[in-house]
Design an enzyme around this catalytic site. Structure first.
Site, PDB file in Angstrom:
ATOM      1  CE1 TYR A 289       1.696 -14.758  -3.562  1.00 43.05           C
ATOM      2  CE2 TYR A 289       1.963 -16.362  -1.809  1.00 43.05           C
ATOM      3  CZ  TYR A 289       2.465 -15.336  -2.575  1.00 43.05           C
ATOM      4  OH  TYR A 289       3.737 -14.883  -2.353  1.00 43.05           O
TER       5      TYR A 289
ATOM      6  NE  ARG B 183      -0.995 -10.207   2.675  1.00 44.06           N
ATOM      7  CZ  ARG B 183       0.088 -10.736   3.238  1.00 44.06           C
ATOM      8  NH1 ARG B 183       1.095  -9.947   3.595  1.00 44.06           N
ATOM      9  NH2 ARG B 183       0.167 -12.030   3.448  1.00 44.06           N
TER      10      ARG B 183
ATOM     11  NE  ARG C 209      -1.979 -17.394 -23.403  1.00 43.13           N
ATOM     12  CZ  ARG C 209      -1.520 -16.283 -23.963  1.00 43.13           C
ATOM     13  NH1 ARG C 209      -2.058 -15.810 -25.076  1.00 43.13           N
ATOM     14  NH2 ARG C 209      -0.516 -15.612 -23.400  1.00 43.13           N
TER      15      ARG C 209
ATOM     16  CG  HIS D 128      -3.095 -10.752 -22.996  1.00 44.93           C
ATOM     17  ND1 HIS D 128      -2.940 -11.670 -24.002  1.00 44.93           N
ATOM     18  CD2 HIS D 128      -1.856 -10.536 -22.492  1.00 44.93           C
ATOM     19  CE1 HIS D 128      -1.662 -11.999 -24.118  1.00 44.93           C
ATOM     20  NE2 HIS D 128      -0.980 -11.328 -23.204  1.00 44.93           N
TER      21      HIS D 128
ATOM     22  CE  LYS E 227       1.015 -13.654   0.388  1.00 47.56           C
ATOM     23  NZ  LYS E 227       2.460 -13.647   0.169  1.00 47.56           N
TER      24      LYS E 227
ATOM     25  CG  LEU F 285       3.007  -8.569   0.604  1.00 51.93           C
ATOM     26  CD1 LEU F 285       2.081  -8.589  -0.605  1.00 51.93           C
ATOM     27  CD2 LEU F 285       3.264  -9.974   1.090  1.00 51.93           C
TER      28      LEU F 285
HETATM   29  N1  PMP Z   1       7.252  -9.842   1.253  1.00 53.45           N
HETATM   30  C1  PMP Z   1       7.002 -10.727   0.271  1.00 53.45           C
HETATM   31  C2  PMP Z   1       7.428 -10.403  -1.129  1.00 53.45           C
HETATM   32  C3  PMP Z   1       6.339 -11.941   0.568  1.00 53.45           C
HETATM   33  O1  PMP Z   1       6.077 -12.827  -0.408  1.00 53.45           O
HETATM   34  C4  PMP Z   1       5.983 -12.231   1.917  1.00 53.45           C
HETATM   35  C5  PMP Z   1       5.339 -13.542   2.265  1.00 53.45           C
HETATM   36  N2  PMP Z   1       4.056 -13.654   1.815  1.00 53.45           N
HETATM   37  C6  PMP Z   1       6.260 -11.275   2.892  1.00 53.45           C
HETATM   38  C7  PMP Z   1       6.890 -10.095   2.525  1.00 53.45           C
HETATM   39  C8  PMP Z   1       5.874 -11.507   4.324  1.00 53.45           C
HETATM   40  O2  PMP Z   1       4.472 -11.373   4.482  1.00 53.45           O
HETATM   41  P1  PMP Z   1       3.684 -12.122   5.640  1.00 53.45           P
HETATM   42  O3  PMP Z   1       4.274 -11.665   6.934  1.00 53.45           O
HETATM   43  O4  PMP Z   1       2.284 -11.668   5.470  1.00 53.45           O
HETATM   44  O5  PMP Z   1       3.871 -13.585   5.422  1.00 53.45           O
END
Ligand code: PMP
Length: 298
Positions: free
Chosen positions: A44, A63, A111, A113, A159, A217
């Site tokens: 997402y 990303r 379903r 995996h 993500k 992330l």
């Molecule tokens: N870390 C995590 C685990 C997140 O979920 C987010 C939000 N998506 C961020 C950092 C911040 O990322 P961004 O600046 O791209 O929103």
């Protein structure tokens, strides 16, 4: 609450996009064998919309493509086509300030995996207006965070919607009267927040945030804020910092698309600096907003 009651409560005309169709938000749904639901086999993105424009659109789409690639999926359309659909969702929702949420699942299948290349990705887009005044009030006051063990998997750079540890951490934070939870790894070092990147400012005014690896992330707001800070001559360092270092920091703050640069005034009940939003966080917010507005498509 029933679906019908939810639809009644939704702002009039709120529209979602699901797999090629624009639907009333309250009526939009996915199949029970969607792999996003069954396995969190999905990724997402969240875009901040300001003045009806998608902020930091290109790095968010970069990303998204990286996340898809990491799990063996591809965009089911060109980036340009996706951009047009996103704009259409913003338009149909008459969204001026708010969030655009994008989710791409591996699709619907009996379903099992194992994923196959034959699966057809499902794209979902929703839009949500936000009260920007509420965000500014929070920014002016600063927020509290609590720390919690980082129990996540080894690919936090993807993500994915597999967010159960993040959900538990944020819930714990709220129960403890805080806005965000900071994950701490086995070495006592802060990784990131449950939905934000974590920063501190040391006694020399250096803004410090963990360097990019598969432990966090790669936040788009983190990246744009770093670029803006570098251009403005703010001192920055990309390295891990410990929970104890954070307790003794001059300032602390969070970054995310949903909140921009958000000052932290308390960690685990301890006041940070003088217990007020600090000057580096405040300056970085202004620099970040200016750079992301300059980067926005006309
Ligand atoms: N870390 C995590 C685990 C997140 O979920 C987010 C939000 N998506 C961020 C950092 C911040 O990322 P961004 O600046 O791209 O929103």
């Amino acid at each position: 609450m029933t679906v019908r009651a939810k639809a009644r409560r939704a702002p009039p005309g709120r529209v979602a996009y699901v797999d090629g169709r624009y639907l009333l938000h309250g009526m939009a749904s996915v199949h029970i064998e969607d792999r996003g639901l069954q396995f969190a086999d999905s990724v997402y993105e969240v875009f901040f919309v300001s003045d009806g424009k998608l902020m930091d659109e290109a790095p968010h789409l970069d990303r998204l493509e990286r996340s898809l690639d990491a799990i063996g999926m591809k965009l089911p359309m060109t980036r340009k086509a996706l951009g047009l659909i996103m704009q259409e969702v913003v338009r149909r929702n008459r969204l001026t300030t708010g969030f655009l949420y994008l989710q791409m699942t591996r699709g619907v299948a009996p379903r099992d995996h194992a994923a196959t290349d034959a699966m057809r990705p499902l794209l979902i887009l929703t839009a949500k207006p936000v009260n920007s005044q509420a965000i500014e009030t929070r920014r002016a006051a600063g927020v509290a965070v609590v720390t919690t063990d980082d129990i996540r998997w080894g690919r936090c750079d993807i993500k994915t919607t597999a967010l159960l540890p993040n959900v538990l951490a944020k819930t714990e934070a709220r129960k403890r009267g805080a806005y965000e939870a900071w994950f701490v790894d086995r070495d006592g070092m802060v990784t990131e927040g449950s939905s934000t990147n974590a920063w501190i400012v040391d006694g020399n005014g250096v803004a410090i945030t963990r360097s990019i690896s598969d432990n966090i992330l790669p936040g788009v707001t983190r990246r744009v804020a770093l670029d803006a800070a570098t251009a403005a001559g703010v001192k920055i360092e990309e390295r891990a910092f410990s929970r104890d270092e954070a307790y003794g920091a001059r300032e602390a703050f969070l970054t995310s698309a949903t909140g921009g640069v958000m000052p932290v005034i308390r960690i685990d009940g301890k006041s940070i600096g003088d217990g007020e939003p600090g000057p580096v966080a405040t300056r970085l917010q202004a620099l970040y907003r200016a750079l992301s507005a300059a980067n926005a498509a006309p």
